[in-house]
Scaffold this motif. Sequence first.
Motif, PDB file in Angstrom:
ATOM      1  N   ASN A 444      20.532   2.995  17.918  1.00  0.00           N
ATOM      2  CA  ASN A 444      20.925   1.920  17.005  1.00  0.00           C
ATOM      3  C   ASN A 444      22.312   1.419  17.399  1.00  0.00           C
ATOM      4  OD1 ASN A 444      21.461   0.192  14.912  1.00  0.00           O
ATOM      5  ND2 ASN A 444      21.540   1.775  13.325  1.00  0.00           N
ATOM      6  N   THR A 445      22.376   0.295  18.049  1.00  0.00           N
ATOM      7  CA  THR A 445      23.639  -0.207  18.598  1.00  0.00           C
ATOM      8  C   THR A 445      24.555  -0.814  17.539  1.00  0.00           C
ATOM      9  OG1 THR A 445      22.562  -2.329  19.099  1.00  0.00           O
ATOM     10  CG2 THR A 445      22.591  -0.643  20.843  1.00  0.00           C
ATOM     11  N   ALA A 448      27.236   1.712  16.579  1.00  0.00           N
ATOM     12  CA  ALA A 448      28.189   1.887  17.679  1.00  0.00           C
ATOM     13  C   ALA A 448      29.135   0.697  17.798  1.00  0.00           C
ATOM     14  CB  ALA A 448      27.433   2.103  18.985  1.00  0.00           C
ATOM     15  N   ARG A 449      28.629  -0.524  17.580  1.00  0.00           N
ATOM     16  CA  ARG A 449      29.482  -1.706  17.717  1.00  0.00           C
ATOM     17  C   ARG A 449      30.594  -1.713  16.661  1.00  0.00           C
ATOM     18  NH1 ARG A 449      24.674  -4.715  18.892  1.00  0.00           N
ATOM     19  NH2 ARG A 449      24.601  -5.437  16.721  1.00  0.00           N
ATOM     20  N   THR A 457      35.471   3.318  22.839  1.00  0.00           N
ATOM     21  CA  THR A 457      34.159   3.814  23.261  1.00  0.00           C
ATOM     22  C   THR A 457      34.089   5.337  23.241  1.00  0.00           C
ATOM     23  OG1 THR A 457      33.901   1.870  24.679  1.00  0.00           O
ATOM     24  CG2 THR A 457      32.449   3.738  25.104  1.00  0.00           C
TER      25      THR A 457
END
Length: 647
Positions: A444-445, A448-449, A457
């Motif tokens: 699920n990006t 993370a974004r 990061t």
Amino acid sequence: MQCHTRLPKCLGSAHSLPQVQLAASRCSHARSGSAQSTTRCQLISSSTRSSSPFSSSFVSSRCSSSRGRQRRQHLCQAASSSDAGGAGAAAAAAAAADPSEQQQQQQLPAFTEEELRQLSAADTSLDDEALGEVWRSAFEDDLDGLYGYVDRDQLQYANRIRELKATPKHLWEQIGILDKMQSYPPGLVADIMGMGTWRLNGTVDEVFSFLVGRLESSMRELLGTDLALYPTEKWKQQGWDFIDSLDPKREWEGFSYVDMPDPLKGQEGYPRLLIENRVYSSRVFRKLHLEVAQRQDGLQVLHMVLFPRYDFDIPILAMDLVAAGGAVTLAIIDACPVSSRLQLPAHYSQTMADLQANFLPESCQARNIPEWGAQIFSPLCVCMKPNTPEELGGFMKYAIALTRAHLMYSQLLEPLRPTDKASARRLSELLACHERFCQQQLANTKTARVLEVAFDTQFTQDYMNKLMFDYAPREDVPWFDGSLARLYEYFDNVPELWTDAAEFMKTRMKLDEKKASDYLRRFLAGDPSIKLPRLSFALQHMYDYDEDFQAAVDRSLAEKDPDELPNSVSSMGEYLAEQLSQLVYGQSAAQHAQAVEEAAAAARQKQLEEVAAAPALGKEGKDADKDKDEKPGKGDDKSSFKLPWKK
């Protein structure tokens, strides 16, 4: 900083749920050529275990072995193939009368591998059926009680108060009514505590605060003494208990949310992101994770995952609630299956369906589940965007009810052991499903974004892989039976932030040295708040730990009359404080403190007289100032919304 206050006793143990012991016996009956199995479950109240509010031992006894059932089935099929009516009975009687014919009839072919698997699956199905029966018996007749337990407990406590008022005082001790008033019911405590000592308490919207309070208090109530803190080295020592995007390296030691103001829109650091975590573990769950995140531009997230230990056959309960712009944009909860085919046990699926029918309004419309979620969610996953207060309220009630039912279910389980090929295969499947869940969640990006924008990061990878969705079967979390009361006592006696006593004393020495220096500097500057106790502390600390200062004091006191000196070294600070006050102000410390207070009182009185003599403001000026103070600032990104059932 808010201190961890001791919670009422009822959070450490439950009073509202029966303890149960399950005795399941299965008997096979052969009727008309088919073997029918019946399961009898008996719920027996037990008071032998006080460590858990909903605990049991699952004892399964078989009336006959699988091979015995196969023999009877074979005999019944032989009997049914004979002549109809009394001919079948006559043939059976003749076979019983002739031993050689009976021996020949009992010679059965060996079981094939497929037949053995089917028999094993049938046994497992009977076990699941019995387990589901005893689990559902606790709430099946009162599904509303899984959410309405707070109202029930409030009524219970109100009845206690009425009983107390209606009973003469001389009978209180005799009937034991005071013992009932020693603790609050768990549901009542849930509403009193709310988010309790969460640092984000009071800053997140009411919907989030309400859910966090109910979910966390349910863990404490239903898991009882099973509940323990997740090992601190895995999260607290990493600085993940509270995370601030303005202080990612913890230079403010976790107090940046108090001391550092929010940046204005357009400034560096906007929008500020605050994340707070609570992580527990228990006998069944290796990690119970609650996360609350708040971003300055109005984004708020509530994240909960209950990870079972790798050898417990129970779904992974996961929930996310996301709000932006003053409205909930995503509400999702599911008991993610731990089977390769994404199938839940029949009794669990039935329970989820019943709870959805009971709490969710018919107007709820499902959102499309993303591709990564389709690989882990069950067919009964609730994924929606609430459009009305009724839909939001229904989701909240369903989430609380399902969580409580899930915690009750966990207390009935025992870990799997690889005693045969079937159990070994099942354990292997559980590991694969846990790994699949973590991998798909990491895909699920969107999460993370959000983290990468606020931090970097490397932080995002560490946080998501090691705290949010870690998969490490060889590093399973140890469990010990420690109640919340014992946890509080442990934290009082053992400083959790230090690795050993020497490091703790060294750090404390530095703090005391800084405090003593500050007190002495403020006293010499005329600060009226530095009175005799603080000045005594500063000089005593210097005398105890500064060798040069101690030597100078001893030399100056060598010529003094011994009767004028303090009786012990520990009272040297007070003696030196008096001497310093005489030297600086020409009077004792007590006289100086009294003079300072009198001067301050005179100054306050003079200020009051000046205010009273000043001309009053006109109505126009006063109203204008009031309007100016009450007018909200432009560009205020924060928004709030009320609970759906409140006007």
